[in-house]
Design a protein around this motif. Structure first.
Motif, mmCIF file in Angstrom:
data_model
loop_
_atom_site.group_PDB
_atom_site.id
_atom_site.type_symbol
_atom_site.label_atom_id
_atom_site.label_comp_id
_atom_site.label_asym_id
_atom_site.label_seq_id
_atom_site.Cartn_x
_atom_site.Cartn_y
_atom_site.Cartn_z
ATOM 1 N N UNK A 1 7.983 -2.466 -2.870
ATOM 2 C CA UNK A 1 8.357 -2.098 -1.491
ATOM 3 C C UNK A 1 8.158 -3.268 -0.541
ATOM 4 N N UNK A 2 8.880 -3.274 0.543
ATOM 5 C CA UNK A 2 8.866 -4.404 1.462
ATOM 6 C C UNK A 2 7.519 -4.496 2.186
ATOM 7 N N UNK A 3 6.938 -5.689 2.097
ATOM 8 C CA UNK A 3 5.683 -5.951 2.786
ATOM 9 C C UNK A 3 5.665 -7.420 3.170
ATOM 10 N N UNK A 4 5.296 -7.674 4.411
ATOM 11 C CA UNK A 4 5.266 -9.062 4.876
ATOM 12 C C UNK A 4 4.058 -9.273 5.792
ATOM 13 N N UNK A 5 3.264 -10.313 5.443
ATOM 14 C CA UNK A 5 2.112 -10.634 6.281
ATOM 15 C C UNK A 5 2.088 -12.134 6.538
ATOM 16 N N UNK A 6 2.042 -12.505 7.809
ATOM 17 C CA UNK A 6 2.010 -13.918 8.171
ATOM 18 C C UNK A 6 0.880 -14.164 9.157
ATOM 19 N N UNK A 7 0.217 -15.285 8.989
ATOM 20 C CA UNK A 7 -0.856 -15.684 9.895
ATOM 21 C C UNK A 7 -0.691 -17.149 10.253
ATOM 22 N N UNK A 8 -0.798 -17.448 11.526
ATOM 23 C CA UNK A 8 -0.724 -18.828 11.995
ATOM 24 C C UNK A 8 -1.903 -19.094 12.928
ATOM 25 N N UNK A 9 -2.629 -20.152 12.652
ATOM 26 C CA UNK A 9 -3.781 -20.493 13.478
ATOM 27 C C UNK A 9 -3.764 -21.979 13.766
ATOM 28 N N UNK A 10 -4.276 -22.319 14.938
ATOM 29 C CA UNK A 10 -4.335 -23.719 15.358
ATOM 30 C C UNK A 10 -5.699 -23.982 15.979
ATOM 31 N N UNK B 1 -5.500 -32.037 15.911
ATOM 32 C CA UNK B 1 -4.893 -30.706 16.010
ATOM 33 C C UNK B 1 -4.494 -30.265 14.608
ATOM 34 N N UNK B 2 -5.091 -29.177 14.147
ATOM 35 C CA UNK B 2 -4.851 -28.679 12.794
ATOM 36 C C UNK B 2 -4.272 -27.279 12.857
ATOM 37 N N UNK B 3 -3.126 -27.088 12.225
ATOM 38 C CA UNK B 3 -2.506 -25.780 12.143
ATOM 39 C C UNK B 3 -2.394 -25.319 10.705
ATOM 40 N N UNK B 4 -2.711 -24.058 10.461
ATOM 41 C CA UNK B 4 -2.634 -23.486 9.112
ATOM 42 C C UNK B 4 -1.807 -22.209 9.175
ATOM 43 N N UNK B 5 -0.837 -22.102 8.270
ATOM 44 C CA UNK B 5 0.016 -20.914 8.177
ATOM 45 C C UNK B 5 -0.067 -20.341 6.773
ATOM 46 N N UNK C 1 -2.165 -33.301 13.081
ATOM 47 C CA UNK C 1 -1.881 -34.517 13.840
ATOM 48 C C UNK C 1 -3.202 -35.071 14.365
ATOM 49 N N UNK C 2 -3.398 -36.361 14.181
ATOM 50 C CA UNK C 2 -4.655 -36.965 14.610
ATOM 51 C C UNK C 2 -4.443 -38.292 15.305
#
Length: 848
Positions: free
Chosen positions: A525-534, A513-517, A489-490
């Motif tokens: 096998x179950x594996x989950x990785x999430x990253x959120x930055x702003x 304001x910049x957000x990256x996910x 958003x700018x």
């Protein structure tokens, strides 16, 4: 001169039929001979116009049928522009109207009723000459004493009166009296000081300005080799110092930088996706995008990001009063465009494009698909569905004489789905994999003219990008889902203050304001990785545009500075900008440019098989721990340009350094492929262009030298050639324009890119490859020859048609643009990625 009439001759010989017949033949012969003789001594008006455009900095605009087959007597070609224009006015029944920015409008004369007036400066009372008075069908310019007159065609017709440096006036034709010329006072207003230094740079429609930028006008565009549509991201690659090492519009390299280091704006909205067909086609519809500006250096202080370059695209700013519709098709996609008037003060443009692969797989489509499916999940698949589309909207509204509003919206989508089948013990199993890439962008732009010397522009935008891949792998029974999202958003407020006629002051504030996910999800096998930055940044910018009001007015100086505050890092960055242009000896221009820039977002490759191996790059924000730092650049350049009588020589040397790049953003396929180092690159280069324009033929040759080196202090080999170090690049092109037919051909050559090969005779250490020094070898040189042709014609009076054909890489040269090595089944294998082969294309478009 012989003057005779057939009727008089017959009357004088009415008693002799034979004499009458012989006389008729005699008269016919005399008239024919006289006509042929006079025609030999005349020249086509179109040739005169071409000569004037070649010799002077003017551009003529007209409908083809207006000047078709019109001859004028021969005249001295050394005459001045104004004398020649006055001569044409006397010899043709046409009107020649001087418009802004050195445009000359040619129209047919018509008869209705005349309105007149006298223009004066509101402050001084002095008469104003050379003002443009525009009606619905006619136009004119004011004389030295301020008088003007034009033809009006209705009582309710709007008459627009404009003059450089003055506020535009709108009046109804009914307000003019038939027995007295109205006195009209114009209020002074200082216009922007950007001026053209070089017009028709390479081809018609490309101009280099005094602020160091290149401006591209697709409303009046020539032709380039291999292109049959006005694609901005393909067009900029024709300029020296800009290329795409892998032939895609999603990997444009400006002076040795990577594509993520380019700031791409569409009507002020930042775009994180630039291509369809995963980079082979521009994502920005040519029918909607009409003008573009490119900065390689010396960017205005109002722009941030883009440490390598800035590409600004704009839709049509004018409010159109005529309903227009056009539709076209080529061998990749079909599109439609409409321009809808919404009253006298508003108009809306809508445009859409869609691939035609679900209807027909053309040779062009097959060559494109072959190009993107090299060494990835697609290479072994057969049941494949691919589709792309984009939808764009632009709404302009002239609220009042002081207020203008624009609203934009854009949707871009690429979708690829393929199905893998395997025979189990009793049944056949199927699993579906897919790759989706899309963008949604919208913005509001509002301009307010507060008074004669102060105006403000407010823009608010939202842009969202998503890349998602689902990989259903039969071999290991896993389902791997990857996502990369950017949401930004700018808001930017800019103010312009006219200090005096030679000085303008820009100030403003910008918030982003910049957000990256990012996410990686494995089923078994179950594996989950999430990253959120702003990241939130605040920017203040100020720039002074200065043009000393001397007699010659040959000096232009732009001085700017930008301050940025990053909330997350609590960092303060100050960036100066410089632009200096000096004309001397009449035909020479000296140019000095400089800038400091930074950006908080970049692209990297985590694994080479990410996102099915097709679109491997993911956006990621800078981090506080310096593993992915803020990227910063410094650049300076010195240019010398010579332009006289259609002959142009341009030489520009530059120095550029970019710090804070990551190894994973450089596409290493050697010992450094999995390293997390941070480094920099430095480029020393020179861009040269030689351009010669004749009446109908335009030729150009460009050469670029760029020494581009990495420095990674954490590597054992800390300095070595950049992966994008195409040390030498050469292009040559020519175009020919004959009325509505445009032909163009050109070749592109560059030295091979650096590569790292295994040590000959000692290629392996067990399961590891024994590489030589990094980037110590090079691929073979790159060579490509392209041709194109377009033709404009009509169906009746109101239907216009455009047809074009092109062949990319007509020699079918097998250019290797990338290679790497891997151990496969206990043997060393070299993988080569090749460029597009012979790729034909054709287009047909109808407008009415």
């Amino acid at each position: 001169m012989i003057q005779i009439t057939i009727l008089d001759y017959i009357r004088s010989n009415n008693n002799s039929p034979k004499k009458n017949i012989l006389g008729l033949f005699f008269v016919f012969f005399v008239l024919l001979s006289n006509g042929q003789t006079s025609k030999k001594n005349k020249i086509l008006l179109t040739d005169v116009i071409a000569d004037l455009e070649n010799r002077f900095q003017y551009t003529f605009t007209f409908a083809d049928d207006t000047v078709k087959d019109i001859f004028v007597p021969s005249f001295k070609k050394k005459s001045s522009f104004d004398k020649t224009l006055e001569f044409l006015k006397q010899e043709t029944e046409l009107t020649y109207t001087k418009l802004a920015n050195n445009f000359i409008s040619i129209n047919k004369k018509d008869i209705s009723y005349i309105i007149c007036g006298k223009l004066k400066d509101k402050e001084t009372g002095l008469a104003l000459a050379d003002a443009t008075i525009q009606g619905k069908k006619s136009s004119g310019i004011s004389k030295r004493n301020g008088d003007f007159e034009i033809t009006a065609y209705s009582k309710g017709e709007t008459i627009i009166i404009g003059h450089l440096g003055y506020k535009t006036v709108y009046r109804l034709s009914s307000s003019f009296k038939s027995d007295k010329c109205a006195e009209i006072l114009l209020e002074p207003k200082t216009e922007e000081l950007t001026e053209v230094v070089l017009s028709n740079y390479i081809t018609k429609g490309i101009k280099k300005t005094t602020d160091g930028s290149f401006q591209i006008d697709f409303n009046d565009f020539g032709t380039l080799p291999g292109l049959i549509e006005s694609d901005v991201l393909q067009t900029v690659q024709a300029l020296p110092g800009i290329q795409s090492t892998d032939e895609t519009v999603s990997n444009i390299n400006i002076r040795g930088g990577t594509h993520d280091q380019n700031l791409i704006l569409w009507d002020g909205i930042k775009m994180y996706q630039s291509g369809h067909f995963f980079g082979l086609i521009s994502a920005f519809n040519p029918t909607l995008t009409r003008k573009a500006t490119l900065y390689k250096n010396g960017t205005s202080a109002e722009y941030t990001d883009g440490v390598s370059g800035t590409i600004i695209m704009n839709t049509d700013k004018e409010i159109n009063d005529k309903f227009e519709v056009s539709a076209g098709i080529n061998m990749i996609n079909a599109d439609a465009f409409t321009d809808i008037p919404l009253g006298k003060k508003s108009s809306m443009q809508l445009a859409g494009r869609k691939s035609i692969s679900d209807v027909a797989e053309t040779p062009t489509y097959r060559e494109y698909f072959k190009r993107i499916s090299q060494d990835n999940e697609l290479s072994a698949q057969e049941d494949i569905v691919f589709d792309f589309y984009d939808i764009g909207m632009r709404w302009n509204y002239n609220i009042s004489d002081k207020d203008d509003l624009r609203v934009n919206f854009l949707v871009i989508n690429n979708e690829l789905v393929f199905t893998e089948n395997i025979d189990a013990t009793t049944t056949q199993e199927s699993r579906q994999s897919s790759l989706m890439q899309n963008s949604y962008a919208g913005g509001i732009w509002y301009k307010r003219q507060w008074n004669d010397v102060f105006e403000s522009v407010l823009q608010i935008y939202e842009t969202d990008y998503e890349l998602k891949a689902i990989n259903a792998n039969f071999g290991d029974g896993q389902r791997f889902v990857q996502e990369n999202k950017v949401s930004e958003t700018g808001a930017k407020l800019s103010t312009f203050y006219d200090i005096n006629k030679g000085m303008k002051w820009l100030n403003g504030y910008q918030f982003i304001e910049t957000g990256v996910a990012t996410s990686n999800d494995i089923g078994d096998p179950t594996f989950n990785r999430k990253e959120n930055r702003v990241i939130r940044t605040h920017g203040l910018f100020s720039q002074l545009y200065y043009r000393p009001q001397t007699i010659a007015k040959t000096t232009k100086i732009n001085l700017g500075i930008r301050y940025s505050f990053n909330e997350k890092f609590n960092s303060h960055i100050i960036e100066p900008r410089l632009n200096f242009n000096q004309q001397f000896l009449k035909y020479f221009n000296l140019e000095i440019l400089g800038e400091f820039k930074h950006q908080n977002i970049s692209q990297l490759i985590d694994e080479q098989n990410d996102f099915l191996g097709i679109e491997k790059r993911r956006w990621i924000l800078s981090e506080e721990n310096k593993e992915i730092p803020i990227i910063k650049s410094k650049q300076a350049s010195l240019g010398l340009h010579y332009n006289r009588k259609g002959f142009l020589i341009s030489i520009e040397g530059y120095y550029k350094t970019v710090d804070g790049i990551t190894a994973k953003g450089q596409r290493f396929r050697n010992d450094f492929e999995f390293e997390d180092a941070v480094g920099e690159y430095t480029v020393n280069g020179v861009d040269v262009l030689v351009n010669k324009r004749f009446r109908k033929i335009n030729t150009w040759a460009s050469y670029s030298y760029a020494k581009n080196d990495y420095v990674f202090k954490d590597f054992q080999e800390d300095a070595f050639p950049n992966n994008l170090d195409a040390r030498h690049s050469l292009s040559f092109g020519t175009s020919y324009i004959l009325k509505d037919l445009k032909l163009s051909s050109g070749l592109n050559w560059s030295s091979g890119l650096p590569t790292t090969r295994p040590v000959q005779g000692n290629e392996r250490f067990g399961n590891r490859i024994n590489f030589e020094d990094v980037n110590s070898s090079r691929l073979d040189d790159y060579f490509r020859l392209d041709i194109s042709a377009t033709y404009d014609f009509r169906f009746g009076k109101k239907v216009f048609a455009h047809a074009g054909v092109s062949v990319w890489n007509i020699t079918n040269n097998q250019n290797v643009i990338n290679n790497y090595y891997r151990i496969s089944e206990n043997s060393l294998e070299e993988i080569q990625e090749e460029s597009l082969g012979l790729t034909p294309n054709a287009t047909f478009r109808v407008s009415f």
